[in-house]
Scaffold this active site. Structure first.
Site, PDB file in Angstrom:
ATOM      1  N   CYS A 152       0.818  -1.229   0.000  1.00 10.07           N
ATOM      2  CA  CYS A 152       0.000   0.000   0.000  1.00 10.07           C
ATOM      3  C   CYS A 152       0.843   1.268   0.000  1.00 10.07           C
ATOM      4  O   CYS A 152       0.313   2.368  -0.190  1.00 10.07           O
ATOM      5  CB  CYS A 152      -0.942  -0.011   1.189  1.00 10.07           C
ATOM      6  SG  CYS A 152      -1.778  -1.576   1.395  1.00 10.07           S
ATOM      7  N   HIS A 201      -3.400   6.880   2.043  1.00  8.55           N
ATOM      8  CA  HIS A 201      -3.849   5.546   1.668  1.00  8.55           C
ATOM      9  C   HIS A 201      -5.212   5.284   2.303  1.00  8.55           C
ATOM     10  O   HIS A 201      -5.439   5.598   3.477  1.00  8.55           O
ATOM     11  CB  HIS A 201      -2.817   4.506   2.141  1.00  8.55           C
ATOM     12  CG  HIS A 201      -3.307   3.106   1.958  1.00  8.55           C
ATOM     13  ND1 HIS A 201      -3.804   2.642   0.755  1.00  8.55           N
ATOM     14  CD2 HIS A 201      -3.409   2.072   2.834  1.00  8.55           C
ATOM     15  CE1 HIS A 201      -4.166   1.388   0.898  1.00  8.55           C
ATOM     16  NE2 HIS A 201      -3.955   1.014   2.143  1.00  8.55           N
ATOM     17  N   ASN A 204     -10.188  -0.482  -0.079  1.00  7.16           N
ATOM     18  CA  ASN A 204      -8.725  -0.394  -0.005  1.00  7.16           C
ATOM     19  C   ASN A 204      -8.133  -1.011  -1.277  1.00  7.16           C
ATOM     20  O   ASN A 204      -8.282  -2.205  -1.504  1.00  7.16           O
ATOM     21  CB  ASN A 204      -8.262  -1.146   1.255  1.00  7.16           C
ATOM     22  CG  ASN A 204      -6.751  -1.171   1.422  1.00  7.16           C
ATOM     23  OD1 ASN A 204      -6.011  -0.875   0.499  1.00  7.16           O
ATOM     24  ND2 ASN A 204      -6.313  -1.543   2.611  1.00  7.16           N
TER      25      ASN A 204
HETATM   26  N1  COA Z   1     -18.990  -9.139   8.662  1.00  9.18           N
HETATM   27  C1  COA Z   1     -19.519  -9.455   9.876  1.00  9.18           C
HETATM   28  N2  COA Z   1     -18.790  -9.856  10.922  1.00  9.18           N
HETATM   29  C2  COA Z   1     -17.460  -9.938  10.748  1.00  9.18           C
HETATM   30  C3  COA Z   1     -16.848  -9.634   9.514  1.00  9.18           C
HETATM   31  C4  COA Z   1     -17.652  -9.226   8.458  1.00  9.18           C
HETATM   32  N3  COA Z   1     -17.166  -8.911   7.237  1.00  9.18           N
HETATM   33  N4  COA Z   1     -15.520  -9.820   9.656  1.00  9.18           N
HETATM   34  C5  COA Z   1     -15.295 -10.204  10.910  1.00  9.18           C
HETATM   35  N5  COA Z   1     -16.468 -10.297  11.572  1.00  9.18           N
HETATM   36  C6  COA Z   1     -16.675 -10.662  12.956  1.00  9.18           C
HETATM   37  C7  COA Z   1     -15.580 -11.557  13.475  1.00  9.18           C
HETATM   38  O1  COA Z   1     -15.889 -12.916  13.213  1.00  9.18           O
HETATM   39  C8  COA Z   1     -15.622 -11.270  14.976  1.00  9.18           C
HETATM   40  O2  COA Z   1     -16.717 -11.957  15.532  1.00  9.18           O
HETATM   41  P1  COA Z   1     -16.592 -12.591  17.016  1.00  9.18           P
HETATM   42  O3  COA Z   1     -16.329 -11.426  17.930  1.00  9.18           O
HETATM   43  O4  COA Z   1     -17.922 -13.227  17.214  1.00  9.18           O
HETATM   44  O5  COA Z   1     -15.459 -13.534  16.948  1.00  9.18           O
HETATM   45  C9  COA Z   1     -15.964  -9.796  14.999  1.00  9.18           C
HETATM   46  O6  COA Z   1     -16.586  -9.481  13.737  1.00  9.18           O
HETATM   47  C10 COA Z   1     -14.726  -8.920  15.138  1.00  9.18           C
HETATM   48  O7  COA Z   1     -15.206  -7.643  15.252  1.00  9.18           O
HETATM   49  P2  COA Z   1     -14.353  -6.508  15.834  1.00  9.18           P
HETATM   50  O8  COA Z   1     -13.548  -6.958  16.995  1.00  9.18           O
HETATM   51  O9  COA Z   1     -15.271  -5.347  16.041  1.00  9.18           O
HETATM   52  O10 COA Z   1     -13.343  -6.210  14.666  1.00  9.18           O
HETATM   53  P3  COA Z   1     -12.398  -4.997  14.628  1.00  9.18           P
HETATM   54  O11 COA Z   1     -12.918  -3.865  15.395  1.00  9.18           O
HETATM   55  O12 COA Z   1     -11.023  -5.470  14.906  1.00  9.18           O
HETATM   56  O13 COA Z   1     -12.501  -4.545  13.122  1.00  9.18           O
HETATM   57  C11 COA Z   1     -11.249  -4.510  11.105  1.00  9.18           C
HETATM   58  C12 COA Z   1     -11.941  -5.373  12.146  1.00  9.18           C
HETATM   59  C13 COA Z   1     -10.613  -5.419  10.076  1.00  9.18           C
HETATM   60  C14 COA Z   1     -12.313  -3.636  10.423  1.00  9.18           C
HETATM   61  C15 COA Z   1     -10.194  -3.603  11.805  1.00  9.18           C
HETATM   62  O14 COA Z   1      -9.346  -4.387  12.595  1.00  9.18           O
HETATM   63  C16 COA Z   1      -9.385  -2.835  10.817  1.00  9.18           C
HETATM   64  O15 COA Z   1      -9.910  -2.056  10.055  1.00  9.18           O
HETATM   65  N6  COA Z   1      -8.057  -3.007  10.835  1.00  9.18           N
HETATM   66  C17 COA Z   1      -7.183  -2.370   9.895  1.00  9.18           C
HETATM   67  C18 COA Z   1      -7.145  -3.228   8.687  1.00  9.18           C
HETATM   68  C19 COA Z   1      -6.598  -2.518   7.505  1.00  9.18           C
HETATM   69  O16 COA Z   1      -7.004  -1.427   7.220  1.00  9.18           O
HETATM   70  N7  COA Z   1      -5.700  -3.185   6.783  1.00  9.18           N
HETATM   71  C20 COA Z   1      -5.118  -2.721   5.600  1.00  9.18           C
HETATM   72  C21 COA Z   1      -4.038  -1.736   5.888  1.00  9.18           C
HETATM   73  S1  COA Z   1      -3.144  -1.414   4.467  1.00  9.18           S
END
Ligand code: COA
Length: 323
Positions: free
Chosen positions: A111, A250, A280
């Site tokens: 990225c 980004h 993204n």
């Molecule tokens: N739809 C519904 N539920 C989902 C899901 C989806 N697409 N993806 C994951 N879940 C569930 C998981 O199974 C988990 O369930 P559980 O608690 O029952 O096990 C739960 O959602 C996790 O939620 P949460 O803890 O709120 O996730 P989060 O706050 O960590 O958010 C991201 C996840 C990925 C959105 C967040 O970590 C993020 O944006 N990180 C940065 C990632 C990024 O930008 N990467 C690229 C950088 S270049």
């Protein structure tokens, strides 16, 4: 002598996929995706390829810069999703647009790739080796997603953005400062996995190549590294955040952008957004957003903007550009 951005362009696949569309093929919802990321829809390639989108974005950037393909000396494509291991995407672009005199190669910095390509082009131009360069960030991430991993596949999209860079006419224009960084020790928190050794002496049960991510670790990395790298380039350019018209970052997640804006004490109004309609797009995010900003007429000569990328490697990069 400085390097300036003389023109920009971008191209997106025609297939629009909304969060509601994804909820029909996997256990997810518009509420889950949009509330955590700000993403509402993305483009997923059907017949478009990394090279074809790059070439279309390149043609638009050439037209915007008023430069012909024959005048291009260097083509660098930043991508982690090239269509072939060889030829490089850059060589395919060279053939597609008829840039017969160019040297062409790809770089892999995920990225942050567009920033890495920009610094490479800047060094060639400042040394007088090449004059006009085409730098492109392009991805067809949908082909390396694990479509059974809902926590990752909903975040990404496909597309390409391009810029023509060349020597600035005066010292009040162009790249004022740039910084790049890498932390390979944390590489596996955001990785494209499954390219193991496989030959007559070692047999591997090779599965599909796909992206694996520890979202929370990536989030922590982004919200600390990005403000620090932006502060560094502002300092090196002798500027403060108040001097900057737009922060073209980004587009991974709206919460990351909000956190960066808070840490820099800069209003979110200065952070243009494309992640709502593009998701993204890794290396393509920064140049696609830059072109959207440029084509909306939001930039005037003399405006100072920050570009910043962060992601797989781990890698990061930031720069100040005077338009
Ligand atoms: N739809 C519904 N539920 C989902 C899901 C989806 N697409 N993806 C994951 N879940 C569930 C998981 O199974 C988990 O369930 P559980 O608690 O029952 O096990 C739960 O959602 C996790 O939620 P949460 O803890 O709120 O996730 P989060 O706050 O960590 O958010 C991201 C996840 C990925 C959105 C967040 O970590 C993020 O944006 N990180 C940065 C990632 C990024 O930008 N990467 C690229 C950088 S270049």
């Amino acid at each position: 002598m400085k390097t300036r951005i003389a023109g920009t362009g971008h191209f997106l696949p025609k297939n629009v996929v909304t969060n509601d569309d994804l909820s029909k093929i996997m256990d997810t919802s518009d509420e889950w995706i949009s509330s955590r990321t700000g993403i509402r829809e993305r483009r997923l390639a059907t017949e478009e390829t990394t090279a074809s989108m790059s070439a279309e974005a390149a043609k638009l950037a050439l037209a915007d810069a008023g430069v012909s393909a024959q005048d291009i000396d260097l083509i660098i494509v930043a991508t982690v999703s090239a269509d072939h291991m060889t030829p490089s995407t850059a060589c395919e672009v060279q053939a597609a647009i008829g840039a017969d005199h160019a040297v062409a190669f790809d770089v892999n910095a995920a990225c942050s790739g567009f920033l890495f390509a920009l610094q490479i082009a800047d060094m060639y131009i400042k040394q007088g080796v090449y004059k006009n360069a085409l730098i492109i960030g392009a991805e067809t991430l949908s082909k390396i997603m694990d479509w059974n991993d809902r926590s990752t596949c909903v975040l990404f999209g496909d597309g390409a953005g391009a810029a023509v860079v060349c020597p600035a006419q005066d010292d009040n224009q162009g790249l004022a400062s740039i910084t790049l960084g890498s932390d390979g020790a944390k590489g596996m928190v955001l990785a494209g996995i499954n390219r193991s050794n496989n030959n007559p002496y070692v047999k591997t049960d090779i599965g599909p190549h796909y992206i694996h991510m520890d979202g929370q670790e990536v989030y922590k990395f982004a919200v600390t590294t990005v403000p620090a790298s932006i502060e560094k380039v502002l300092d090196e350019a002798g500027l403060t955040s108040e001097d900057i018209k737009y922060f073209v970052l980004h587009q991974a997640n709206i919460r990351i952008l909000q956190s960066v804006s808070k840490r820099l004490k800069v209003s979110m109004d200065k952070f243009p957004i494309s992640l709502d309609h593009c998701g993204n797009m890794s290396a393509a995010s920064v140049p696609v957003l830059l072109d959207e900003v440029n084509r909306k007429g939001m930039l005037e000569k003399g405006d100072k903007i920050v570009l910043a990328g962060f992601g797989g490697g781990l890698t990061w990069g930031a720069c100040v550009v005077e338009w």
